[in-house]
Design a protein around this motif. Structure first.
Motif, PDB file in Angstrom:
ATOM      1  N   SER A 757       7.385   4.529  -2.562  1.00  0.00           N
ATOM      2  CA  SER A 757       8.407   5.242  -1.516  1.00  0.00           C
ATOM      3  C   SER A 757       9.002   5.212   0.222  1.00  0.00           C
ATOM      4  O   SER A 757       8.856   4.422   0.851  1.00  0.00           O
ATOM      5  CB  SER A 757       9.908   5.808  -1.876  1.00  0.00           C
ATOM      6  N   PHE A 758       7.424   6.410  -0.226  1.00  0.00           N
ATOM      7  CA  PHE A 758       7.221   6.721   1.376  1.00  0.00           C
ATOM      8  C   PHE A 758       6.369   6.177   2.272  1.00  0.00           C
ATOM      9  O   PHE A 758       5.555   6.292   3.399  1.00  0.00           O
ATOM     10  CB  PHE A 758       7.115   8.286   1.984  1.00  0.00           C
ATOM     11  N   ASP A 759       5.096   4.844   1.614  1.00  0.00           N
ATOM     12  CA  ASP A 759       3.968   4.285   2.255  1.00  0.00           C
ATOM     13  C   ASP A 759       4.747   3.619   2.985  1.00  0.00           C
ATOM     14  O   ASP A 759       5.998   2.506   3.258  1.00  0.00           O
ATOM     15  CB  ASP A 759       3.413   3.660   1.150  1.00  0.00           C
ATOM     16  N   GLU A 760       3.804   3.546   3.774  1.00  0.00           N
ATOM     17  CA  GLU A 760       4.637   2.372   5.244  1.00  0.00           C
ATOM     18  C   GLU A 760       4.085   1.143   5.133  1.00  0.00           C
ATOM     19  O   GLU A 760       4.022  -0.199   5.989  1.00  0.00           O
ATOM     20  CB  GLU A 760       3.513   3.171   6.489  1.00  0.00           C
ATOM     21  N   GLY A 761       2.881   0.853   4.109  1.00  0.00           N
ATOM     22  CA  GLY A 761       2.243  -0.332   3.922  1.00  0.00           C
ATOM     23  C   GLY A 761       2.413  -0.547   2.609  1.00  0.00           C
ATOM     24  O   GLY A 761       2.765   0.076   1.655  1.00  0.00           O
ATOM     25  N   GLY A 762       1.480  -1.615   1.948  1.00  0.00           N
ATOM     26  CA  GLY A 762       1.780  -2.438   0.959  1.00  0.00           C
ATOM     27  C   GLY A 762       2.382  -3.177   0.654  1.00  0.00           C
ATOM     28  O   GLY A 762       1.891  -3.574  -1.355  1.00  0.00           O
ATOM     29  N   ARG A 763       3.231  -3.612   1.523  1.00  0.00           N
ATOM     30  CA  ARG A 763       4.871  -4.555   0.830  1.00  0.00           C
ATOM     31  C   ARG A 763       4.088  -6.186   0.620  1.00  0.00           C
ATOM     32  O   ARG A 763       4.755  -6.581   0.884  1.00  0.00           O
ATOM     33  CB  ARG A 763       5.900  -3.960   0.759  1.00  0.00           C
ATOM     34  N   GLY A 764       3.307  -6.515   1.570  1.00  0.00           N
ATOM     35  CA  GLY A 764       3.547  -8.020   2.362  1.00  0.00           C
ATOM     36  C   GLY A 764       3.539  -8.736   1.767  1.00  0.00           C
ATOM     37  O   GLY A 764       3.882  -9.537   1.516  1.00  0.00           O
ATOM     38  N   LEU A 765       1.720  -8.494   0.457  1.00  0.00           N
ATOM     39  CA  LEU A 765       1.153  -9.869  -0.087  1.00  0.00           C
ATOM     40  C   LEU A 765       2.489  -9.706  -1.706  1.00  0.00           C
ATOM     41  O   LEU A 765       3.202 -10.744  -2.029  1.00  0.00           O
ATOM     42  CB  LEU A 765       0.435  -9.188  -1.419  1.00  0.00           C
ATOM     43  N   LEU A 766       3.187  -8.305  -1.469  1.00  0.00           N
ATOM     44  CA  LEU A 766       4.791  -8.699  -2.488  1.00  0.00           C
ATOM     45  C   LEU A 766       5.780  -9.293  -2.221  1.00  0.00           C
ATOM     46  O   LEU A 766       5.642 -10.048  -2.893  1.00  0.00           O
ATOM     47  CB  LEU A 766       5.171  -6.939  -3.232  1.00  0.00           C
ATOM     48  N   LEU A 767       6.411  -9.261  -0.836  1.00  0.00           N
ATOM     49  CA  LEU A 767       7.424 -10.381  -0.305  1.00  0.00           C
ATOM     50  C   LEU A 767       6.419 -12.141  -0.095  1.00  0.00           C
ATOM     51  O   LEU A 767       7.483 -12.376  -0.306  1.00  0.00           O
ATOM     52  CB  LEU A 767       6.818  -9.742   0.988  1.00  0.00           C
ATOM     53  N   VAL A 768       5.404 -12.242  -0.256  1.00  0.00           N
ATOM     54  CA  VAL A 768       4.644 -13.264  -0.026  1.00  0.00           C
ATOM     55  C   VAL A 768       5.401 -13.898  -1.134  1.00  0.00           C
ATOM     56  O   VAL A 768       5.402 -15.405  -1.640  1.00  0.00           O
ATOM     57  CB  VAL A 768       3.873 -13.207   0.610  1.00  0.00           C
ATOM     58  N   ALA A 769       4.535 -13.302  -2.216  1.00  0.00           N
ATOM     59  CA  ALA A 769       4.576 -13.880  -3.663  1.00  0.00           C
ATOM     60  C   ALA A 769       6.579 -13.905  -4.171  1.00  0.00           C
ATOM     61  O   ALA A 769       6.213 -14.294  -5.191  1.00  0.00           O
ATOM     62  CB  ALA A 769       3.918 -12.528  -4.073  1.00  0.00           C
ATOM     63  N   GLN A 770       7.803 -13.341  -4.139  1.00  0.00           N
ATOM     64  CA  GLN A 770       8.410 -12.989  -4.086  1.00  0.00           C
ATOM     65  C   GLN A 770       9.171 -13.971  -3.043  1.00  0.00           C
ATOM     66  O   GLN A 770       9.350 -14.896  -4.192  1.00  0.00           O
ATOM     67  CB  GLN A 770       8.964 -11.815  -3.478  1.00  0.00           C
TER      68      GLN A 770
END
Length: 796
Positions: A757-770
């Motif tokens: 929840s409080f991570d500033e990164g790690g969501r980029g590839l997840l967005l790309v995949a979605q």
């Protein structure tokens, strides 16, 4: 034993048996007739006592002859057998001082001659005597009975004038002539009816020359006997012997049934039919489910001497229900043959209940019939029933007997084994072909790099399936992988191994490994499969060729694992064999594979194939490859037609090995479809990268894809700057889909992770995949390329 002779005198004839005996009882003269009668030559008896030739009391013979001048005595012939002969003596006048001599004449006893005459007349076989001109001289009672007329009507008549002008009569006459010409006995066998009847018989005639006392041939004697039983036995043995080579020539259920029917008609029956369970025709396990009204069978074959088989009540391939009381149903349900005929209640009832059979019966009502139904039983399972029908005519009045039933059982037993083998083969081949088809590609969606056509021909001499395969695998960046492979061997085992290798190639291709690295991993897999196959053989032999074509730069990278090289047809029609490093076969292990790169202009045709196409027993690979090049030379139009042309030019009607052929015509992307930008690792350039992508999409008219593409470019370029490093390249490709690629210098592959929840990164590839349809990464030179693919907006 010595008896008094008849006392009837007769004049001596030329060649009569005579001897001269002196007063001491010694033989001093011996005629040629005496030699022929007794077998003794003059040198054998001259100077020896005449008593040595007698079998019995010599003194009693001497007294009888001196008292009565004749007697019937037992004379010992040269072959040791005693025979009764009539002796008569005549004294010779002797001069003064000379010993008295006697002339002894000998002749077979007339009583024995009478016995021979009786034996001839009363013989239980036909006996006749002809002169040298083939005219009747004598006939015994049996011969007269066979000919149907008394002897007087035949005596002195020429044989051909007494019989019909037929082939067997001409053969009989020719053999009579041969006896006269050669002076040797002959035998003549014929199949005909006797003049006194209509029934057909097999006759065996022994003919031998008849000579007079001087040895001159004066006629021909014959003895003919009815050998129909022996002939029938030989025919049955011949039929069984022929069945061994004529039934079951192919692993085909219907063909085997047809071969049985063709064998027995007309030699055993006038009509034959073979009905099988419908499950057997489908190659399934036999299932006999009796219906309430009988058993349902399908007509596999029928046969009669009449063209079109009009005697058949049902058509070939049709099904019929046989009532439980009918002979076929009884044979099928009991597993025992049923022998019946006209007048049997169950048979008449069956015919009466079946309209078509009743009509056929009325058409043949002038003759009775004999019928036997024999079940087809193999390995304890009943597969169907064969029905044999014989029309009873005056020429052929014999109904089926137990010998015929035994013969039919032998023939049906062999046919049943062959039918069951064909059924099992059909079942296994159908299963194997279904497996084969499920493993081979049908259509490949999602790629526009090549247009392709293919052919796969399993070796028909084997199980119908094999280990050859081919594939067309879409890769990222609009590239495509072309694969062809060959597992050593044939049959289901080779197909299963092929399926495992094909699946492995797809998995490794999805990782987007270069061709040489992919074959290295595939080689390791084959080693593992061989070690764990459980057969104890520990070896799996396979070859494979893996090629990757890139329509952007029109390059093709090829690696081979012991496979035959591909052939390229240039757009101008020129043909060349691609020189690739063959590499070791899969499963050898420990040896490297090398990749070969070549440029393929748009419209080039790449031919990948297995060795079964170019290699045969009478042709080496080089000769076959040259023939392949010749078949492909010139501009290639339809790839489907080109495949057919190649197969027709190179393959026999029945290939001895599996054959796979893949023809792929290359396409190319225009420069307008690709946009490339080289970037530095400055984070400030991320916004500029988004702007470059947006402008390019606007030029392509893809404004609807701007939002998602901006996000994808921002995330991938940011990751490349943060984790990869320069050089960085951004590439957009517009083909059937919109592809965004970002390359960097790092070889570390990215992976999805779930951010806290409080991570500033790690969501980029997840967005790309979605947001995209597909995404992934592949090695590229010293680094990697991350790509994402999204569908194009629908055209307005």
């Amino acid at each position: 034993m010595v008896t008094k002779g008849s006392g009837v005198s007769r004049a001596a004839t030329a060649g009569e048996a005579m001897a001269v005996v002196d007063a001491r009882g010694l033989v001093v003269g011996w005629s040629e007739g005496a030699r022929r009668l007794t077998g003794y030559a003059a040198g054998d008896v001259t100077g020896k006592p005449a008593a040595d030739l007698l079998d019995g009391d010599a003194a009693a013979v001497r007294r009888m002859l001196l008292a009565h001048r004749d007697a019937v005595v037992d004379l010992r012939y040269r072959d040791g057998r005693p025979r009764k002969v009539a002796l008569r003596i005549c004294p010779l006048w002797a001069g003064e001082g000379e010993q008295r001599r006697f002339v002894v004449k000998a002749a077979p006893d007339r009583a024995e001659r009478g016995l021979g005459e009786l034996a001839f007349a009363q013989a239980s076989m036909s006996m006749s005597v002809f002169d040298t001109g083939q005219r009747y001289l004598r006939m015994n009672d049996w011969a007269c009975q066979v000919m149907g007329r008394p002897e007087e009507e035949f005596r002195h008549r020429y044989f051909p004038d007494t019989v019909e002008d037929a082939e067997h009569s001409q053969g009989f006459l020719r053999h009579l002539e041969m006896v006269v010409e050669t002076g040797r006995p002959v035998r003549y066998e014929s199949w005909t009816r006797s003049p006194s009847g209509r029934r057909m018989h097999a006759w065996t005639s022994e003919m031998w020359p008849v000579r007079d006392d001087s040895g001159r041939l004066i006629g021909t004697a014959l003895a003919a006997f009815d050998s129909s039983e022996q002939f029938a036995a030989r025919q049955r043995l011949a039929l069984l012997n022929e069945a061994a080579g004529s039934i079951g020539t192919r692993l085909d259920v219907v063909q085997t049934a047809r071969e049985l029917a063709e064998l027995v008609v007309p030699r055993l029956a006038d009509f034959a039919s073979v009905d099988l369970l419908e499950s057997v025709l489908r190659g399934e396990e036999p299932e006999m489910n009796p219906l309430g009204g009988g058993v349902r069978l399908s007509r596999a074959a029928h046969r009669s001497p009449t063209p079109g088989v009009p005697e058949a009540a049902i058509a070939q391939g049709s099904a019929d229900v046989y009532p439980p009381s009918s002979p076929p149903a009884r044979a099928l349900l009991t597993g025992e043959p049923v022998l019946t005929g006209t007048g049997d209640g169950s048979l008449d009832e069956w015919f009466a209940r079946h309209g078509a059979r009743s009509r056929k019966l009325r058409e043949a009502e002038d003759n009775d019939l004999s019928l036997m139904a024999v079940p087809l039983v193999a390995r304890g399972t009943t597969l169907g029933v064969a029905v044999f029908v014989r029309l009873l005519t005056p020429e052929h009045p014999d109904a089926f007997d137990r010998e015929d039933v035994s013969l039919a059982e032998e023939l049906c037993s062999r046919a049943a084994i062959c039918v069951d083998n064909a059924r099992r083969y059909t079942k296994e081949r159908t299963t194997a072909l279904a497996l084969q088809r499920s493993l081979l590609p049908k259509t490949v969606a999602g790629q526009a790099a090549v247009e392709f056509a293919s052919r796969y021909l399993p070796a028909l001499s084997q199980a119908g399936v094999g280990g050859d395969w081919f594939d067309v695998i879409p890769l990222s960046g609009t590239r495509v992988a072309l694969v062809v492979g060959d597992v050593v061997g044939h049959g289901i085992q080779a197909s299963v191994t092929m399926g495992r290798l094909r699946t492995a190639v797809w998995a490794l291709a999805d990782v987007d490994l270069p061709p040489d690295e992919l074959l290295t991993h595939l080689d390791d897999l084959v080693e593992h499969l061989a070690a764990g196959d459980g057969t104890g053989e520990g070896e799996i032999g396979a070859t494979c060729l893996y090629a990757v074509y890139d329509p952007v730069d029109r390059s093709c990278t090829i690696a081979s694992a012991g496979h035959v090289p591909p052939v390229v047809v240039r757009p101008d029609g020129g043909v060349e064999v691609v020189e690739v490093v063959a590499g070791p076969m899969l499963g050898v292990g420990g040896l490297p594979f090398e990749a070969t790169e070549l440029a393929l202009p748009e419209g080039s045709v790449l031919a990948l194939y297995t060795d079964g196409l170019v290699e045969a027993r009478d042709r080496d690979i080089d000769t076959g490859t040259a023939a392949l090049c010749a078949a492909l030379r010139g501009p290639v139009g339809s790839l489907e037609s080109a495949c057919d042309t190649v197969l027709k030019a190179l393959l026999p009607q029945t290939p001895g090995d599996d054959v796979a052929l893949l023809l792929a015509r290359t396409r190319a992307l225009d420069a307008e479809q690709v946009a490339v930008w080289n970037l530095t690792d400055d984070p400030a350039l991320v916004a500029g990268a988004r702007k470059l992508a947006t402008d390019q999409l606007t030029r392509w008219g893809l404004e609807e894809a701007v939002f998602v593409t901006e996000l994808v470019v921002s995330e991938l370029v940011t990751n490349a700057i943060r984790y990869g490093g320069a050089p960085i390249q951004l590439r957009l490709i517009r083909d059937r889909a919109l592809i965004c690629e970002v390359s960097d210098a790092s070889s570390t592959s990215p992976h999805l992770r779930r951010a806290r929840s409080f991570d500033e990164g790690g969501r980029g590839l997840l967005l790309v995949a979605q947001l995209t349809d597909r995404w992934g990464s592949r090695p590229s030179g010293a680094g990697k390329t991350i790509w994402a693919e999204q569908a194009l907006p629908p055209s307005p």
